[in-house]
Design a protein around this motif. Sequence first.
Motif, PDB file in Angstrom:
ATOM      1  N   GLY A   1       0.809  -1.221   0.000  1.00  0.00           N
ATOM      2  CA  GLY A   1       0.000   0.000   0.000  1.00  0.00           C
ATOM      3  C   GLY A   1       0.839   1.266   0.000  1.00  0.00           C
ATOM      4  O   GLY A   1       0.363   2.322  -0.410  1.00  0.00           O
ATOM      5  N   LEU A   2       2.083   1.165   0.438  1.00  0.00           N
ATOM      6  CA  LEU A   2       2.920   2.367   0.578  1.00  0.00           C
ATOM      7  C   LEU A   2       3.196   3.033  -0.774  1.00  0.00           C
ATOM      8  O   LEU A   2       2.899   4.217  -0.974  1.00  0.00           O
ATOM      9  CB  LEU A   2       4.237   1.988   1.270  1.00  0.00           C
ATOM     10  N   GLY A   3       3.739   2.264  -1.699  1.00  0.00           N
ATOM     11  CA  GLY A   3       3.985   2.824  -3.027  1.00  0.00           C
ATOM     12  C   GLY A   3       2.672   3.198  -3.695  1.00  0.00           C
ATOM     13  O   GLY A   3       2.551   4.233  -4.347  1.00  0.00           O
ATOM     14  N   GLN A   4       1.670   2.323  -3.480  1.00  0.00           N
ATOM     15  CA  GLN A   4       0.340   2.566  -4.043  1.00  0.00           C
ATOM     16  C   GLN A   4      -0.231   3.909  -3.582  1.00  0.00           C
ATOM     17  O   GLN A   4      -0.898   4.612  -4.345  1.00  0.00           O
ATOM     18  CB  GLN A   4      -0.585   1.422  -3.592  1.00  0.00           C
ATOM     19  N   THR A   5       0.035   4.263  -2.331  1.00  0.00           N
ATOM     20  CA  THR A   5      -0.444   5.538  -1.797  1.00  0.00           C
ATOM     21  C   THR A   5       0.064   6.696  -2.656  1.00  0.00           C
ATOM     22  O   THR A   5      -0.702   7.574  -3.061  1.00  0.00           O
ATOM     23  CB  THR A   5       0.045   5.721  -0.341  1.00  0.00           C
ATOM     24  N   PHE A   6       1.346   6.682  -2.957  1.00  0.00           N
ATOM     25  CA  PHE A   6       1.930   7.737  -3.805  1.00  0.00           C
ATOM     26  C   PHE A   6       1.283   7.727  -5.191  1.00  0.00           C
ATOM     27  O   PHE A   6       0.907   8.766  -5.727  1.00  0.00           O
ATOM     28  CB  PHE A   6       3.442   7.523  -3.952  1.00  0.00           C
ATOM     29  N   VAL A   7       1.166   6.520  -5.753  1.00  0.00           N
ATOM     30  CA  VAL A   7       0.646   6.400  -7.112  1.00  0.00           C
ATOM     31  C   VAL A   7      -0.794   6.925  -7.184  1.00  0.00           C
ATOM     32  O   VAL A   7      -1.145   7.700  -8.072  1.00  0.00           O
ATOM     33  CB  VAL A   7       0.701   4.929  -7.584  1.00  0.00           C
TER      34      VAL A   7
END
Lengths: 269, 380
Positions: free
Chosen positions: B78-84
């Motif tokens: 979810g971390l990278g997804q949050t930025f995306v």
Amino acid sequence: MEQTAVEIKQGAQTREPMLRVHQLVKRFGGLTAVNKVDFEVYPGEVVGLVGDNAAGKSTLIKCISGVHQPDEGEIFFQGQRVRFSRPMEARDAHIETIYQDLALAGNLNVGANIFMGREPQKSYLGGLIKVLDEGFMLAESQKIMGRLGIHIPDFSQQIETLSGGQRQAVAIARAVYWKAQLMIMDEPTNNLGVVEQRQVLELVQELRQQNVPVILISHTLPDIFAVTDRIVVMHRGHKVTEKKTSETDSQEIVQYMVGALDDRRDSYL
Amino acid sequence: MAVQKQTADLAGLAILTKERQKQLALLLSRVWAWVFLATLVLFFVVSVRQTSGGAVNFLTVRNSQNILVAITPVFLLGLGQTFVIIAGGIDLSVGHMMSMASVVSALAIRGVYNEGAPLFISVVAGFLAAVCATAAVGMAHGTIIAKLKVPAFIVTLGGSFIMRGVALLLSDNTTVIGLPPGVRDYGNESLLYLIRGEGGGIYFLNRPEVSGALLRSMDRIFPYPVVLTAIAAAIGIFVLKKTAFGRYTYAIGGNREAALRAGIPVDRHVIKLYMLSAATAGIAGFLSTLRYTAGSAVIGEALLMSSIAAVIIGGVSLFGGAGSVTGTVIGALIIAVLTTGLVMLNVQAFWQFIVVGVVVILAVLIDQSRDLIMGRMESE
Ligand SMILES: Nc1ncnc2c1ncn2[C@@H]1O[C@H](COP(=O)(O)OP(=O)(O)OP(=O)(O)O)[C@@H](O)[C@H]1O
Ligand SMILES: [Mg+2]
């Protein structure tokens, strides 16, 4: 009336134009949106650009601001021939544009918008870590908004919670902050309430006071007459006339806008 | 005159209270996830105690650590997804990306170790292999999305299938085993050990040699994967809130056109975002390899949905422009607390899915009702 042309000419000789557009052409496929247009803007002058829908006003100024690249013709800015391939290059040359649709991010606050793309940063560990300098952005944006007499209740709030006029003011403040040498405004009062429209027009006057030339596109002729020094009328891609604001009236301008009058045609007569 | 002034003042007052209401609505929408999490914990503390007749406690050290371990992969995905998603994109490939990384890191660790490298070096090689392989794929995703203007949904959906195939291909359709046994320690040991009662104590970075009842009562506090994930979370919060990288992310999600005109290198930034998203999935894959001492080509499959759910429950708007890493942490915690709690209540597994699904939709409804309230106030 004869005198007017001479006066304009004389003015041109004594002062260098800030912007000179020469025989500019822009085509979209088979459509010629801007057709051999010449015009100049002098320092500290507000020029109104008017014309019916699809006359080519937005296309013309987009050629100046680097959004479009002209097919023919030349643009000189501060005496230099310029060819902008991207909007950023025009901005770097201090040509700032306030778009019909606001070029702001509604989810960011005033400071973040004013500094968007040019964020000041503080360096730590010899430049290894860079952190946004929020304090500087806040202080500078408060300063510039104060200088332009714009009241913002809370600088930390996202600008989508501000009124349309306030947002437009933020866009203008951003341009002024980055030392605009030419300000282009494409229908800056669109979608604004009456009071807010007046605020924006006051800002235009303020810009003139600060010797920043302005090109103002608007469909609202009373606004054009209230703030401009000169009016350029376009019709179907052509520039059909150019008048000193003090020497014309809206009736005449409307006739040019609808194509009933045309200096190019009339000069053949 | 006086009357006029008074009405003006009154109008001012009304605006003020409306302003206050707006702030209240904003505040509520910001803290509801915290409140919800706290309520959930409270609910499980009470209900678990009651249904077990006081024999089982929900809020034990061991259980809290189990929850933290459980959210590690979900949060990392979810971390990278949050930025995306804040930048207005979506990355559907993170699940299979994690599987691919798990296989790749297992192969790297085994390969480097078998070449005679020390264990630590082999593990570092596994980490680098996972991160580099995933970042490269993320770069390909980002480039196709940013430069060729193919919708992110399509590109990462395709990428997801490709990663699934690649993971199975590299692992020869089976689990990658034969890793050096010491790998297990990296994945399962922890910062602190706690043994209560006689002969017990607190041990830092050093597992006590105990057995029997003492071993059974030993609690592992902050396992290494949790520590690494916490560091990743801290870096994520810092980057998103404090750096130009984070500011660009919000600006692009808020108004892509405005970001472009302001001179933000939008395409390059978007590419970096998909690299980041892939790489955090890569770290999750690497950690799962350590944890199970094996590379699995299917480990991430089921986690995509949970990770996106965590991001959404955490308040990231699918329309872009809004959200935070802290929110995603809370979102992941809510899901983990829910599933763990329901298991402890002996609720059947399908109910977990149903409840999480309801919470996801509820979260978005709350977000939207805030916008609705704010919008209504605006138009008044
Ligand atoms: N990017 C584009 N591609 C193709 N055609 C375009 C493009 N931009 C403008 N045009 C066309 O060029 C012509 C001039 O458009 P332009 O937007 O310059 O008019 P305008 O004078 O600004 O009108 P309005 O007052 O409605 O804003 C129109 O016929 C329009 O459809
Ligand atoms: Mg236009």
